[in-house]
Write an enzyme that holds these catalytic residues in place. Structure first.
Site, PDB file in Angstrom:
ATOM      1  N   GLU A 249       5.600  -1.220  -2.314  1.00  0.00           N
ATOM      2  CA  GLU A 249       4.531  -0.352  -1.794  1.00  0.00           C
ATOM      3  C   GLU A 249       4.610  -0.443  -0.278  1.00  0.00           C
ATOM      4  O   GLU A 249       4.178  -1.435   0.303  1.00  0.00           O
ATOM      5  CB  GLU A 249       3.165  -0.863  -2.266  1.00  0.00           C
ATOM      6  CG  GLU A 249       2.994  -0.957  -3.761  1.00  0.00           C
ATOM      7  CD  GLU A 249       2.852   0.400  -4.398  1.00  0.00           C
ATOM      8  OE1 GLU A 249       2.228   1.283  -3.789  1.00  0.00           O
ATOM      9  OE2 GLU A 249       3.397   0.589  -5.487  1.00  0.00           O
ATOM     10  N   CYS A 283      -2.391   1.914   4.693  1.00  0.00           N
ATOM     11  CA  CYS A 283      -1.174   2.682   4.397  1.00  0.00           C
ATOM     12  C   CYS A 283      -1.474   4.141   4.122  1.00  0.00           C
ATOM     13  O   CYS A 283      -0.641   5.000   4.344  1.00  0.00           O
ATOM     14  CB  CYS A 283      -0.447   2.065   3.217  1.00  0.00           C
ATOM     15  SG  CYS A 283      -1.454   2.025   1.721  1.00  0.00           S
TER      16      CYS A 283
END
Ligand code: NAD
Length: 478
Positions: A249, A283
């Protein structure tokens, strides 16, 4: 005067002293918070061995029994929300309200993953042969290495350990050097609920040593990593020797597309929220805006005012501020460099544009840059700070082309009142996640996954859960 705490690794159900230590500081005021193990290769080996020793018995427990431990940990977390939230604010710098959201969300996530215990399903497949049954079983992988960043440090423990454990794996967690304290607090709750020893282990230390040792081990069956693209790439290279399964990720450069028919009040509010949350260090944060020319001037003016009104400071000293500091000096310098370069290349500074001198901490002013172009670094690289660059476009087509022209592919958003525009954007935007007329923030029952350099595999929901399993097909003639 209270003594600075020294933490111990949590290996095989015991807290174990380390030989060397790293210091952890508060990014808002520089205060020394703790010393944590700078683990050595032998500590990592011990943790991996403990996880391997525990895996058979753990996998043999019914999933509902495994899930019951997750629920107990969730309850212990809920019993300790203020203390855990304070710890996160101290070491990471996020504002208290968001730290409490993170802690409560973590407890909810553990409960959510526990609910999957009775829904882990294989398949029965029709055979070509008479009297044969084909079964597809779903099995745990074995030992998972969970390597964490610092931006949502507490939640990310659960995002990795909950699906890993409920599906029958054991885990070794390595927290970020910046934010390990909350991980040791999590380990204490694990200890209190009596999780079988070796199922959950924590080793802290540097990425280059502890992270390398974990990801290069032949006794680790899956690496679940959240962090930067550069580190993800290094981990992939290190894991190649053993062909270890990867779940990565990584970073994002989320485009926000604002069309001429958008509700501008909503767009400004949602994009601002998506830019200032955790001081821009998420993110999925809105990292660049493409606004249609017909509404560009009005949007830039309103966004400039909204960002300029954002309050910031030391979140423990001023609990009402909307943003805390950036995580460290390197983060602050990077944001400053990127803004300076953009202005040098012709971007127009609407508000902010400088380090905020509060006499302490790594604070940067909330900043809006207009007149940006696709060739500027600020439109291409992850900023990870409270800076919003805006580019004017003439159509949805142009916005989609620019949005897709990126190394990243994690999240994206579109603001429009037209269903046709929204649906077209969904079809043509190549991103793992798209938000229509709302701020960027994923749900635990969704699937958080990026394309291109934003990652491999994903987290959350059914699809995230099954990443922690492999299938075994049985051809049964009986
Ligand atoms: P980072 O890559 O610098 O560090 C992450 C972790 O990797 C740390 O624990 C670090 O010690 C470890 N590490 C460093 N070098 C290593 C190596 N060679 N081998 C193994 N481990 C190593 O990232 P960060 O600065 O902590 O986090 C910020 C980044 O994380 C941003 O790019 C952000 O977008 C990304 N992020 C992504 C998601 C997502 O879900 N996609 C969520 C949060 C953060």
């Amino acid at each position: 005067m209270s003594q600075t705490p020294t933490h111990q690794n949590y290996i095989n159900g015991a807290f174990i002293d380390a030989v060397e230590h790293l210091e952890v500081h508060n990014p808002a005021n520089g205060a020394l918070l703790s010393r944590v193990p700078e683990s050595r290769a032998e500590d990592v080996e011990r943790a991996i061995a403990a996880a391997n020793d525990a895996k058979k018995a753990w996998a043999a427990l019914p999933a509902v029994e495994r899930a019951s431990y997750l629920r107990k940990i969730a309850t212990r977390i809920r019993d300790n929300v203020p203390a855990l939230a304070r710890m996160i604010t101290e070491e990471q710098g996020k504002v208290s309200g968001l730290a409490e959201v993170e802690v409560n969300f973590t407890a909810d996530y553990l409960d959510y993953m526990a609910e999957w215990a009775r829904r882990i399903e294989g398949e029965v497949i029709e055979s070509d042969r008479p009297g044969e049954t084909i079964l597809m079983l779903r099995k745990p992988l074995g030992v998972v290495a969970g390597i964490l960043p610092w931006n949502f440090p507490f939640f990310l423990i659960a995002r990795k350990m909950a699906p890993a454990l409920v599906t029958g794996n054991t885990i070794v967690i390595k927290p970020s050097e910046e934010t390990p304290n909350n991980c040791f607090a999590f380990a204490r709750l694990v200890e209190e609920v009596g999780l079988p020893k070796g199922v959950f282990n924590v080793v802290s230390g540097a990425g280059a040593s502890v992270g390398q040792a974990l990801t290069g081990s032949s006794r680790v069956d899956m690496i679940s990593f959240t962090g930067s693209v550069a580190t993800g790439s290094r981990i992939m290279a290190n894991a190649a020797g053993n062909l270890t399964k990867l779940n990565l990720e990584l970073g994002g450069k989320a485009p926000a597309i604002v069309l001429g028919d958008a509700d501008l009040d909503l767009a400004v509010k949602a994009i601002r929220a998506s830019r200032i949350i955790n001081t821009g260090q998420v993110c999925n944060c809105a990292e660049r805006v493409y606004v249609e020319r017909t509404v560009a001037d009005e949007f830039v003016t309103r966004m400039g005012k909204a960002m300029a009104a954002t309050t910031f400071g030391d979140p423990l000293a001023q609990p009402d501020v909307e943003m805390g500091p950036l995580i460290n000096r390197a983060g602050l310098d990077k944001v400053g460099r990127m803004v300076k370069a953009a202005v040098g290349e012709g971007a127009e500074l609407i508000t902010g544009g400088a380090v905020a001198d509060l006499g302490h901490g790594f604070h940067y002013q909330p900043t809006v840059l207009a007149g940006c172009r696709a060739d500027m670094g600020i439109m291409r690289q992850e900023i990870f700070g409270p800076v919003l660059p805006i580019q004017v476009v003439d159509s949805l087509d142009e916005a989609i082309v620019l949005a897709n022209d990126s190394d990243y592919g994690l999240t994206s958003s579109v603001y429009t009142r037209s269903l046709a525009n929204a649906m077209r954007a969904c079809r043509e935007i190549d991103y793992g996640e798209t938000y229509i007329n709302r701020e960027n923030f994923e749900a635990m029952q969704g699937y958080h996954a990026g394309v291109r350099k934003s990652g491999i595999g994903g987290a959350d929901g059914k699809h995230g859960l099954y990443e922690y399993t492999h299938t075994q097909v049985v051809y049964l003639e009986a």
